[in-house]
Write a protein that holds these residues in place. Structure first.
Motif, PDB file in Angstrom:
ATOM      1  N   SER A  69       0.805  -1.226   0.000  1.00 54.11           N
ATOM      2  CA  SER A  69       0.000   0.000   0.000  1.00 54.11           C
ATOM      3  C   SER A  69       0.838   1.278   0.000  1.00 54.11           C
ATOM      4  O   SER A  69       0.646   2.141  -0.866  1.00 54.11           O
ATOM      5  CB  SER A  69      -0.966   0.002   1.186  1.00 54.11           C
ATOM      6  OG  SER A  69      -1.962  -0.974   1.018  1.00 54.11           O
ATOM      7  N   PRO A  70       1.768   1.494   0.955  1.00 58.09           N
ATOM      8  CA  PRO A  70       2.567   2.727   0.897  1.00 58.09           C
ATOM      9  C   PRO A  70       3.445   2.790  -0.339  1.00 58.09           C
ATOM     10  O   PRO A  70       3.719   3.891  -0.852  1.00 58.09           O
ATOM     11  CB  PRO A  70       3.399   2.682   2.179  1.00 58.09           C
ATOM     12  CG  PRO A  70       3.384   1.260   2.620  1.00 58.09           C
ATOM     13  CD  PRO A  70       2.078   0.710   2.162  1.00 58.09           C
ATOM     14  N   VAL A  71       3.885   1.642  -0.847  1.00 60.23           N
ATOM     15  CA  VAL A  71       4.699   1.633  -2.070  1.00 60.23           C
ATOM     16  C   VAL A  71       3.884   2.161  -3.246  1.00 60.23           C
ATOM     17  O   VAL A  71       4.329   3.048  -3.987  1.00 60.23           O
ATOM     18  CB  VAL A  71       5.217   0.210  -2.367  1.00 60.23           C
ATOM     19  CG1 VAL A  71       5.912   0.159  -3.731  1.00 60.23           C
ATOM     20  CG2 VAL A  71       6.170  -0.250  -1.269  1.00 60.23           C
ATOM     21  N   ILE A  72       2.677   1.638  -3.422  1.00 61.99           N
ATOM     22  CA  ILE A  72       1.811   2.090  -4.515  1.00 61.99           C
ATOM     23  C   ILE A  72       1.389   3.537  -4.301  1.00 61.99           C
ATOM     24  O   ILE A  72       1.333   4.328  -5.252  1.00 61.99           O
ATOM     25  CB  ILE A  72       0.573   1.180  -4.635  1.00 61.99           C
ATOM     26  CG1 ILE A  72       1.006  -0.216  -5.065  1.00 61.99           C
ATOM     27  CG2 ILE A  72      -0.427   1.747  -5.630  1.00 61.99           C
ATOM     28  CD1 ILE A  72      -0.126  -1.214  -5.112  1.00 61.99           C
ATOM     29  N   GLY A  73       1.099   3.918  -3.056  1.00 65.93           N
ATOM     30  CA  GLY A  73       0.700   5.298  -2.769  1.00 65.93           C
ATOM     31  C   GLY A  73       1.767   6.292  -3.171  1.00 65.93           C
ATOM     32  O   GLY A  73       1.468   7.334  -3.778  1.00 65.93           O
ATOM     33  N   GLN A  74       3.023   5.990  -2.852  1.00 60.28           N
ATOM     34  CA  GLN A  74       4.105   6.900  -3.231  1.00 60.28           C
ATOM     35  C   GLN A  74       4.308   6.920  -4.744  1.00 60.28           C
ATOM     36  O   GLN A  74       4.562   7.974  -5.332  1.00 60.28           O
ATOM     37  CB  GLN A  74       5.392   6.511  -2.511  1.00 60.28           C
ATOM     38  CG  GLN A  74       5.352   6.775  -1.012  1.00 60.28           C
ATOM     39  CD  GLN A  74       6.727   6.728  -0.369  1.00 60.28           C
ATOM     40  OE1 GLN A  74       7.750   6.775  -1.043  1.00 60.28           O
ATOM     41  NE2 GLN A  74       6.759   6.647   0.954  1.00 60.28           N
ATOM     42  N   LEU A  75       4.197   5.754  -5.423  1.00 58.78           N
ATOM     43  CA  LEU A  75       4.307   5.716  -6.876  1.00 58.78           C
ATOM     44  C   LEU A  75       3.188   6.513  -7.529  1.00 58.78           C
ATOM     45  O   LEU A  75       3.408   7.231  -8.518  1.00 58.78           O
ATOM     46  CB  LEU A  75       4.272   4.265  -7.375  1.00 58.78           C
ATOM     47  CG  LEU A  75       5.485   3.387  -7.044  1.00 58.78           C
ATOM     48  CD1 LEU A  75       5.220   1.947  -7.456  1.00 58.78           C
ATOM     49  CD2 LEU A  75       6.735   3.927  -7.729  1.00 58.78           C
ATOM     50  N   ALA A 147      -7.780  -4.708  -2.798  1.00 55.27           N
ATOM     51  CA  ALA A 147      -8.148  -3.636  -1.876  1.00 55.27           C
ATOM     52  C   ALA A 147      -6.989  -2.659  -1.672  1.00 55.27           C
ATOM     53  O   ALA A 147      -7.193  -1.441  -1.629  1.00 55.27           O
ATOM     54  CB  ALA A 147      -8.593  -4.220  -0.535  1.00 55.27           C
ATOM     55  N   SER A 148      -5.776  -3.180  -1.530  1.00 50.77           N
ATOM     56  CA  SER A 148      -4.611  -2.317  -1.323  1.00 50.77           C
ATOM     57  C   SER A 148      -4.389  -1.389  -2.508  1.00 50.77           C
ATOM     58  O   SER A 148      -4.089  -0.205  -2.340  1.00 50.77           O
ATOM     59  CB  SER A 148      -3.359  -3.171  -1.092  1.00 50.77           C
ATOM     60  OG  SER A 148      -3.470  -3.914   0.094  1.00 50.77           O
ATOM     61  N   LEU A 149      -4.525  -1.922  -3.712  1.00 50.27           N
ATOM     62  CA  LEU A 149      -4.363  -1.098  -4.907  1.00 50.27           C
ATOM     63  C   LEU A 149      -5.383   0.025  -4.942  1.00 50.27           C
ATOM     64  O   LEU A 149      -5.037   1.200  -5.133  1.00 50.27           O
ATOM     65  CB  LEU A 149      -4.502  -1.970  -6.159  1.00 50.27           C
ATOM     66  CG  LEU A 149      -4.624  -1.215  -7.494  1.00 50.27           C
ATOM     67  CD1 LEU A 149      -3.327  -0.472  -7.803  1.00 50.27           C
ATOM     68  CD2 LEU A 149      -4.987  -2.174  -8.628  1.00 50.27           C
ATOM     69  N   ASN A 150      -6.638  -0.309  -4.753  1.00 55.20           N
ATOM     70  CA  ASN A 150      -7.696   0.703  -4.862  1.00 55.20           C
ATOM     71  C   ASN A 150      -7.601   1.767  -3.774  1.00 55.20           C
ATOM     72  O   ASN A 150      -7.835   2.942  -4.034  1.00 55.20           O
ATOM     73  CB  ASN A 150      -9.067   0.019  -4.823  1.00 55.20           C
ATOM     74  CG  ASN A 150      -9.446  -0.569  -6.158  1.00 55.20           C
ATOM     75  OD1 ASN A 150      -9.916   0.118  -7.040  1.00 55.20           O
ATOM     76  ND2 ASN A 150      -9.207  -1.859  -6.307  1.00 55.20           N
ATOM     77  N   THR A 151      -7.250   1.357  -2.566  1.00 55.09           N
ATOM     78  CA  THR A 151      -7.103   2.333  -1.484  1.00 55.09           C
ATOM     79  C   THR A 151      -5.937   3.263  -1.758  1.00 55.09           C
ATOM     80  O   THR A 151      -6.040   4.486  -1.569  1.00 55.09           O
ATOM     81  CB  THR A 151      -6.909   1.619  -0.145  1.00 55.09           C
ATOM     82  OG1 THR A 151      -8.027   0.766   0.111  1.00 55.09           O
ATOM     83  CG2 THR A 151      -6.790   2.626   0.994  1.00 55.09           C
ATOM     84  N   ALA A 152      -4.815   2.711  -2.237  1.00 51.74           N
ATOM     85  CA  ALA A 152      -3.614   3.516  -2.462  1.00 51.74           C
ATOM     86  C   ALA A 152      -3.794   4.540  -3.569  1.00 51.74           C
ATOM     87  O   ALA A 152      -3.167   5.601  -3.546  1.00 51.74           O
ATOM     88  CB  ALA A 152      -2.433   2.606  -2.784  1.00 51.74           C
TER      89      ALA A 152
END
Length: 455
Positions: A69-75, A147-152
């Motif tokens: 999640s934080p990895v995708i959020g920062q990307l 879920a992690s992808l969509n939230t991020a």
């Protein structure tokens, strides 16, 4: 002031669909508890025993996978959309490895069940419950990636829709497998696990179809970009963040798991009362968890966009919002505790066992809300090791260790009022206060170090 309101509004807009989805998931547990309590007290106790072990395994594995999640959020914040697909594929490999480990633990739960010193009947029902849920684990881990992808990327409504659909299927599926019908024998508590397994696979398959067909996801290169083998460098990066995250989740949940295992020694009634209290506490936890998820997402995006001051202010706004709501909810819980417990069970003995424990979940809401939001903000900075150490010392040492001394009184020093489940709940509440204080202190240090240095 205007910026604070704006940050709070952004957090709330992202948090409410996360909250609805999480409540839908937790409602499954509420339904399991309420319906099984009407089948038999023995099945409810077996459900409490089995669920405490399953949740520990499931949450620990999901905590490791949550590193995505934080990895995708920062990307996403940096605009590096194609890299998101690469990370998702590496996350899928990690999810597969974790699923294999988790299934082995669920299929052979005897070492964990032996800690409860429960009756053979309870052990047999709990074992069947856990082995059935081993079939659900691949689907639940796969859905966690979705879920992690969509939230991020700020699309939590896509997750919420499927979670609510799963909830709609839960009551009829539970009724069929718990009480029997249409030629299917009554299974009691283990029937909950079979219903959960069928629903988990249904919503996972739906999530894959959505990712494959919805044009909104094409920019991320999830499909049609070729096969990618597991990369040790990528896996190591995820594990460096994911292992301490998973341990922190595991520590937090096992604090409750071992409470249930130790309280099981006091009998089925005490365990059933604890299960009701723990279940409702989990429901309440969904609000600060949603705020924490939303806050962490926005902080990660701001970090990826190179805006450290914005990240700091969003983090502060999220923690403040969680604290304010926690105080209000705690007061309402205390005033309505009688109605809440009676909605769970008609058994007077179980009601009497649960009511005193609601004092603790009424006042520890503030500590729990602050600590989870601070933890998610730290994870957005890709910081997890020190928070995990804080969790271990406080929750295992002060919470579980202190609860054991107070609740079971092995040294003969605990006041009679704290004997039994009350002692465990007091220890847990005190440990959460220490965690909240420790994480706030460390977050300030991380935020201070992340600011650009001026000449």
């Amino acid at each position: 002031m205007k910026e604070t309101r704006n940050n709070t509004t952004r957090i709330a807009a992202l948090a409410w669909p996360i909250l609805v989805g999480q409540l839908a998931v937790i409602a499954n547990g509420v339904i399991d508890t309420a319906m099984t309590s009407r089948f038999s007290a023995t099945d409810l106790a077996a459900l409490a025993l089995g669920a405490s072990i399953y949740v520990s395994i499931f949450v620990g594995l999901n905590g490791v996978l949550a590193a995505i999640s934080p990895v995708i959020g920062q990307l996403f914040g940096a605009g590096r959309f194609r890299d998101i697909g690469v990370e998702m594929k590496q996350g899928a490999w990690l999810g597969l490895f974790l699923t294999i480990a988790g299934c082995m633990a669920l299929l052979f739960p005897t070492p964990l069940l032996s800690l409860a010193h429960a009756s053979p009947e309870l052990n047999d029902k709990a074992t069947l419950y856990l082995r059935t849920l081993a079939l659900a684990l691949p689907a639940t881990m796969g859905f966690r990636l979705y879920a992690s992808l969509n939230t991020a990327i700020g699309r939590p409504k896509m997750v919420m829709g499927l979670q609510v659909a799963g909830l709609a299927l839960k009551i009829p599926a539970n009724a069929l497998f718990i009480f029997g019908g249409f030629g299917i024998p009554a299974m009691g508590g283990p029937g909950c696990a079979l219903a959960t397994t069928l629903i988990a696979w249904t919503i996972f398959i739906a999530s894959v179809v959505i990712l494959h067909t919805n044009p909104a996801y094409r920019a991320y290169g999830l499909f049609g970009t070729g096969f990618i083998r597991p990369s040790w460098k990528a896996q190591r990066g995820l594990l460096r963040l994911g292992i301490p995250m998973g341990l922190s989740y595991l520590i937090e949940v096992t604090a409750f798991t071992f409470m249930a295992l130790f309280i099981a020694r006091l009998g089925a009634t005490s365990l059933a009362g604890h299960q009701i209290t723990a279940n409702f506490a989990t429901v309440l936890y969904m609000l600060p968890l949603a705020i924490a998820n939303a806050t962490g997402t926005l902080v990660a995006q701001a970090i990826g966009a190179g805006q450290p001051e914005t990240a700091r202010r969003v983090g502060v706004s999220g923690i403040r919002l969680a604290a304010i709501l926690a105080v209000s909810i705690g007061c309402m819980v205390w005033l309505l505790r009688g109605l809440i417990v009676q909605a769970y069970t008609p058994d007077p003995a179980v009601v009497a066992a649960a009511l005193p424990l609601f004092f603790f979940i009424a006042f520890y809401q503030l500590f729990d809300s602050v600590q989870v939001t601070a933890a998610f903000v730290l994870r957005a900075y890709k910081v997890a090791v020190v928070p995990t150490l804080i969790y271990a010392v406080a929750l295992w040492g002060i919470g579980l260790g202190g609860g054991y001394v107070l609740g079971l009184d092995p040294f003969g020093i605990s006041p009679p009022a704290l004997h039994g489940a009350a002692g465990f709940w007091l220890g847990n509440s005190a440990s959460l206060a220490l965690v909240a204080a420790g994480l706030l202190w460390y977050l300030r240090t991380v935020q201070r170090n992340s600011r650009p240095q001026t000449a």
